[in-house]
Design a protein around this motif. Structure first.
Motif, PDB file in Angstrom:
ATOM      1  N   PHE A  20       0.837  -1.192   0.000  1.00  0.00           N
ATOM      2  CA  PHE A  20       0.000   0.000   0.000  1.00  0.00           C
ATOM      3  C   PHE A  20       0.879   1.251   0.000  1.00  0.00           C
ATOM      4  O   PHE A  20       0.810   2.092   0.889  1.00  0.00           O
ATOM      5  N   PHE A  59      -5.417  -7.200   4.566  1.00  0.00           N
ATOM      6  CA  PHE A  59      -6.101  -6.071   5.193  1.00  0.00           C
ATOM      7  C   PHE A  59      -7.293  -6.534   6.033  1.00  0.00           C
ATOM      8  O   PHE A  59      -7.509  -6.043   7.145  1.00  0.00           O
ATOM      9  N   ALA A  76      -2.437   0.835   8.724  1.00  0.00           N
ATOM     10  CA  ALA A  76      -2.529   0.275   7.366  1.00  0.00           C
ATOM     11  C   ALA A  76      -3.367   1.183   6.472  1.00  0.00           C
ATOM     12  O   ALA A  76      -4.199   0.702   5.706  1.00  0.00           O
ATOM     13  N   GLY A  77      -3.171   2.482   6.600  1.00  0.00           N
ATOM     14  CA  GLY A  77      -4.019   3.388   5.815  1.00  0.00           C
ATOM     15  C   GLY A  77      -5.477   3.108   6.094  1.00  0.00           C
ATOM     16  O   GLY A  77      -6.311   3.172   5.206  1.00  0.00           O
ATOM     17  N   MET A  78      -5.777   2.791   7.347  1.00  0.00           N
ATOM     18  CA  MET A  78      -7.140   2.342   7.685  1.00  0.00           C
ATOM     19  C   MET A  78      -8.046   3.523   8.015  1.00  0.00           C
ATOM     20  O   MET A  78      -7.756   4.322   8.907  1.00  0.00           O
ATOM     21  N   ARG A  84     -16.330   0.096  11.767  1.00  0.00           N
ATOM     22  CA  ARG A  84     -15.133  -0.435  12.448  1.00  0.00           C
ATOM     23  C   ARG A  84     -15.081   0.002  13.901  1.00  0.00           C
ATOM     24  O   ARG A  84     -14.580  -0.732  14.761  1.00  0.00           O
ATOM     25  N   GLN A 123     -10.045  -3.419  -3.489  1.00  0.00           N
ATOM     26  CA  GLN A 123      -9.377  -4.274  -2.507  1.00  0.00           C
ATOM     27  C   GLN A 123     -10.383  -4.771  -1.464  1.00  0.00           C
ATOM     28  O   GLN A 123     -11.211  -3.997  -0.968  1.00  0.00           O
ATOM     29  N   THR A 126     -12.245  -3.063   2.113  1.00  0.00           N
ATOM     30  CA  THR A 126     -11.900  -1.646   2.203  1.00  0.00           C
ATOM     31  C   THR A 126     -13.102  -0.751   1.925  1.00  0.00           C
ATOM     32  O   THR A 126     -14.133  -1.186   1.425  1.00  0.00           O
ATOM     33  N   THR A 127     -12.916   0.527   2.212  1.00  0.00           N
ATOM     34  CA  THR A 127     -13.945   1.523   1.899  1.00  0.00           C
ATOM     35  C   THR A 127     -14.133   1.605   0.379  1.00  0.00           C
ATOM     36  O   THR A 127     -15.221   1.926  -0.083  1.00  0.00           O
ATOM     37  N   ASP A 164      -7.988   4.160  -2.522  1.00  0.00           N
ATOM     38  CA  ASP A 164      -7.551   5.369  -1.818  1.00  0.00           C
ATOM     39  C   ASP A 164      -6.723   6.268  -2.741  1.00  0.00           C
ATOM     40  O   ASP A 164      -5.762   5.813  -3.380  1.00  0.00           O
TER      41      ASP A 164
HETATM   42  N1  GLN Z   1      -8.506   3.333   3.572  1.00  0.00           N
HETATM   43  C1  GLN Z   1      -9.119   2.157   3.057  1.00  0.00           C
HETATM   44  C2  GLN Z   1      -9.875   1.439   4.143  1.00  0.00           C
HETATM   45  O1  GLN Z   1      -9.639   1.677   5.273  1.00  0.00           O
HETATM   46  C3  GLN Z   1      -8.116   1.211   2.392  1.00  0.00           C
HETATM   47  C4  GLN Z   1      -7.037   0.722   3.307  1.00  0.00           C
HETATM   48  C5  GLN Z   1      -6.085  -0.289   2.698  1.00  0.00           C
HETATM   49  O2  GLN Z   1      -6.349  -0.883   1.682  1.00  0.00           O
HETATM   50  N2  GLN Z   1      -4.948  -0.504   3.287  1.00  0.00           N
HETATM   51  O3  GLN Z   1     -10.729   0.646   3.880  1.00  0.00           O
END
Ligand code: GLN
Length: 229
Positions: A20, A59, A76-78, A84, A123, A126-127, A164
């Motif tokens: 990512f 993820f 994790a860019g979450m 959640r 993915q 994910t969002t 993202d």
């Molecule tokens: N920001 C997105 C999510 O939280 C994707 C995060 C990711 O793929 N690592 O769903």
């Protein structure tokens, strides 16, 4: 102040999904990870007197791993979402993201409305997957990594990728520039947070350390290193 030398410090087990970029990805020719999230959690861990140990997984495995105590935190860019927040706690937001659409160069897709009935790659968990599933009549193909979703677009197996924006923009400077383009602006803002098990005091400790990194200028330095001004 740093409490202990790194080698004698307590260990913080940090889960991530390592494909990512520019948030987490392997250093060239190495299994070690780098990226904004990785350097941020290393700086936070150091402030809190921990030795950071990275644990890679899918993820969609991160939240279950927190709740089964296999990791202590997940970065994790979450995106911090209400869904959640029912199952884990988050720190304050450390980065503002948003979703973006990527298509092949020859595509005439101008907005998300043009994706009705089309095939969208994204993915898993994910969002971007959630957003893809709101598109009327669309066929959604969910992959383990964002890179695999992009490859599906390249190979003609999908009409678009939803993911993202910073990750898509980074990809556009690399492999994406040969075949892809982005469509429009980022969609609504999505705050990234570090996830911890519900009730864990680590959230408060991380927030305190994050505030210190912001105050000292270390956070800004990292931000500029990875995203420019
Ligand atoms: N920001 C997105 C999510 O939280 C994707 C995060 C990711 O793929 N690592 O769903």
């Amino acid at each position: 102040e740093e409490k202990k030398a790194a080698d004698s410090a307590k260990v913080l087990r940090v889960g991530t999904e390592p494909v990512f970029a520019p948030f987490e990805f392997p250093k060239e020719g190495s299994k070690d990870l780098t990226g904004f999230d990785i350097e941020l959690i290393e700086a936070l861990g150091k402030k809190m007197g921990y030795k950071v140990e990275m644990v890679s997984m899918g993820f969609d495995a991160l939240i279950p791993a927190l709740n089964s105590n296999n990791i202590d935190v997940a970065i994790a860019g979450m995106t911090i979402t209400d869904e959640r927040k029912k199952v884990v706690d988050f720190t304050e937001s450390y980065y503002t993201s948003g979703l973006m659409i990527m298509v092949r160069k020859d595509s005439n897709v101008k907005s998300i409305d043009d994706l009705k009935g089309k095939t969208i790659a994204c993915q898993i968990g994910t969002t971007g997957e959630n957003k893809s599933r709101t598109v009327e009549g669309a066929k959604v193909k969910a992959f383990n990594t964002q890179d695999e979703a992009s490859l599906e677009l390249k190979n003609g197996g999908a009409d678009a990728v939803i993911g993202d924006a910073p990750v898509i923009e980074y990809y556009m400077t690399k492999a994406g520039k040969d075949f892809a383009k982005t469509v429009g602006e980022r969609m609504e803002a999505e705050p990234y947070g570090i996830a911890v098990k519900k009730g864990s005091k680590l959230a408060g400790d991380l927030n305190k350390a994050l505030a210190e990194l912001k105050k000292s200028g270390e956070y800004d330095k990292l931000y500029t290193k990875w995203f420019g001004e």
